[in-house]
Design an enzyme around this catalytic site. Structure first.
Site, short mmCIF file in Angstrom:
data_model
loop_
_atom_site.label_atom_id
_atom_site.label_comp_id
_atom_site.label_asym_id
_atom_site.label_seq_id
_atom_site.Cartn_x
_atom_site.Cartn_y
_atom_site.Cartn_z
N HIS A 133 -7.35 10.98 5.05
CA HIS A 133 -8.46 10.78 5.99
C HIS A 133 -9.39 12.00 5.98
O HIS A 133 -10.58 11.86 6.25
CB HIS A 133 -7.94 10.58 7.42
CG HIS A 133 -7.27 9.26 7.64
ND1 HIS A 133 -5.93 9.07 7.39
CD2 HIS A 133 -7.75 8.08 8.09
CE1 HIS A 133 -5.61 7.82 7.68
NE2 HIS A 133 -6.69 7.20 8.09
N LYS A 149 0.84 -1.19 0.00
CA LYS A 149 0.00 0.00 0.00
C LYS A 149 0.88 1.25 0.00
O LYS A 149 2.08 1.15 0.32
CB LYS A 149 -0.94 0.00 1.21
CG LYS A 149 -0.23 0.13 2.58
CD LYS A 149 -1.21 0.04 3.72
CE LYS A 149 -0.53 0.31 5.05
NZ LYS A 149 -1.42 0.12 6.20
N HIS A 150 0.36 2.41 -0.36
CA HIS A 150 -0.97 2.78 -0.79
C HIS A 150 -0.85 3.11 -2.27
O HIS A 150 -0.29 4.16 -2.61
CB HIS A 150 -1.46 4.00 -0.03
CG HIS A 150 -1.38 3.87 1.48
ND1 HIS A 150 -0.22 4.04 2.19
CD2 HIS A 150 -2.35 3.59 2.38
CE1 HIS A 150 -0.47 3.87 3.48
NE2 HIS A 150 -1.75 3.60 3.63
N ASP A 210 -8.49 1.32 0.20
CA ASP A 210 -8.27 1.91 1.51
C ASP A 210 -9.65 2.20 2.11
O ASP A 210 -10.68 2.14 1.42
CB ASP A 210 -7.42 3.17 1.41
CG ASP A 210 -6.68 3.49 2.70
OD1 ASP A 210 -6.96 2.86 3.73
OD2 ASP A 210 -5.81 4.39 2.69
#
Length: 489
Positions: free
Chosen positions: A187, A174-175, A259
């Site tokens: 976020h 990831k990512h 995600d």
């Protein structure tokens, strides 16, 4: 079009869901029996205060609800830890391993982590982070990355994948396609990677290519936008990124995991159910819903997926393809041998990562120090996990750098050694101001940096640990002559 019941089951097969408690609620057990692919455990599900038995029992109950459901967590070691929530991680983290640059050690550390996770009943780790951290002010990657050099990150990405999978844990690189060149946190925002297609291929994609070639069973997407590739929305919702680039150019054949869909970078403005539909349409196979999407929210996501198939927005064949890939991942995890015993390679790695600029005082010169730790808000991915060297230096004071008075600390430290412990001081001007004020009056002070050592104050010795995990703190304490003991987890 599949029948309604089979369509619900196909939608369930795309879901990696959270739940509320340290025991398995009925809706989770029924959901797994009804085809939900698996669960993702967070801090609220993991209680190791009385030892591992409760967590092992929880994971056993989950695994018995269906044939080889995925039991996942986001366990990177280092600063991002779920099993080390109470006292910090026993594994040093990627920045420390990258600073050492010993791929055999990186593989050993991840094999030890994998063995511990298998012993606890997990089958899928949403790690390692293989982002190339080229932006010093990156609020979400930092010490989670092996470093800023793409070739270094690539070789350690491959080693980490092999280590986890040596122990029977499916690894997730990831990512994708790389979150390291961002200065925003997905976020709360949609970060932009402002790089040409050529730079992205030579830098961001290099570690993912290595992880794919090492056999990574899964790749997790990034909620970032990449104008250099002609992508204007989140990569998670882009078939250019997930199909053309990841599958076509890199040749990845495993499971693509989104995600968390509760992050504003992907679902802000459209909601989680719509983000789920668009993620599947773009090429995701398994949807990580986030931490707080429980029974009602999971049902809303499933309903949105089935409605999109009936409306023709989401081809049924795409949902079947996703289910096949997730089923293959589940079968791989079920076919692993029993885990080995975790080794002490994590502590060895943390010790080897510690470095010193300047001249470190002798143990006698550091006897009975005044130790202050400068607190700053942690990133959302890290959460509230203990850090620092206080367990080995009784009387350590944790200060808010923005409000603390350096004169008070200087007065308390008169005639005694002074140690200041910071974390990513380069990102926090209030920390730099406070430490600089201490060092102007006390140039003999020791400053310990437990994040990325970008800023170097004028002091006698600058100690760098490349991470704030428990083993990083222990390694620094050993160096400074603290009362070294193993805190109770």
């Amino acid at each position: 079009m599949p029948a309604d019941r089979s369509l619900d089951r196909l939608a369930n097969a795309a879901l990696l869901v959270p739940f509320e408690s340290t025991t398995a609620p009925r809706w989770i057990l029924d959901g797994l029996a009804g085809g939900i692919a698996g669960v993702c455990l967070f801090h609220n599900n993991i209680d190791l205060s009385g030892g591992p038995d409760a967590l092992v029992a929880l994971n056993r109950a989950l695994s018995s609800a269906a044939a080889a459901p995925l039991i996942a967590l986001d366990e990177e070691g280092g600063d991002v830890t779920r099993i080390g929530q109470a006292a910090g991680s026993d594994y040093p983290g990627n920045a420390a391993l990258g600073a050492i640059d010993d791929t055999a050690l990186t593989r050993d550390v991840h094999a030890a982590l994998g063995a511990e996770l298998r012993g606890l009943g997990f089958t899928l780790d949403l790690a390692p982070s293989v982002d190339v951290n080229t932006e010093d002010d990156n609020p979400t990657i930092g010490t989670r990355s092996f470093g800023s050099d793409a070739a270094l990150v690539a070789r350690h990405a491959a080693a980490a994948v092999r280590g986890l999978q040596d122990s029977g844990i499916a690894a997730t690189a990831k990512h994708f396609p790389g979150h390291g060149a961002t200065s925003q946190d997905s976020h709360v925002d949609l970060p932009v990677v402002d790089a040409s297609a050529e730079l992205l291929r030579s830098r961001e994609l290099l570690p993912f290519r290595a992880a794919v070639q090492a056999g990574a069973r899964a790749v997790l997407t990034a909620h970032i936008t990449l104008p250099g590739l002609g992508v204007t929305g989140p990569a998670t919702l882009s078939s250019t990124v997930l199909v053309d680039l990841l599958r076509g150019e890199l040749g990845f054949e495993g499971t693509v995991i989104s995600d968390a869909l509760d992050m504003a970078g992907v679902s802000g403005g459209i909601g989680i159910p719509e983000a789920a539909v668009r993620s599947l349409a773009a090429g995701c196979d398994l949807l990580c819903l986030g931490r707080f999407c429980y029974a009602e929210e999971v049902a809303a996501v499933r309903d949105a997926i089935t409605a999109a198939v009936r409306d023709g927005r989401l081809p049924g064949e795409r949902l079947e393809e996703a289910a096949e890939r997730t089923a293959a991942l589940r079968a791989w995890t079920a076919d692993r041998p029993a885990p080995g015993r975790p080794s002490a390679s994590g502590l060895d790695g943390a010790r080897r990562a510690v470095g010193v600029d300047g001249v470190l005082p002798s143990p006698s010169e550091l006897a009975d120090p005044v130790v202050v730790e400068l607190d700053v808000p942690t990133g959302i991915a890290v959460g509230e996990v203990p850090w620092g060297i206080a367990p080995w230096f009784p009387g350590t004071e944790r200060l808010d750098a923005a409000a603390a008075d350096p004169e008070r600390v200087l007065a308390a430290a008169e005639g005694r050694p002074l140690v200041a412990v910071v974390r990513d001081a380069h990102r926090h001007p209030e920390v730099r101001r406070f430490v600089a004020a201490l060092c102007r009056r006390r140039p003999d002070a020791v400053v310990v940096e437990m994040g990325l050592p970008v800023w170097r104050p004028e002091c006698r010795a600058h100690v760098r640990s490349y991470g704030a995990a428990r083993v990083n703190g222990l390694s620094v304490a050993e160096l400074l002559g603290g009362a070294v003991r193993t805190p109770v987890r």
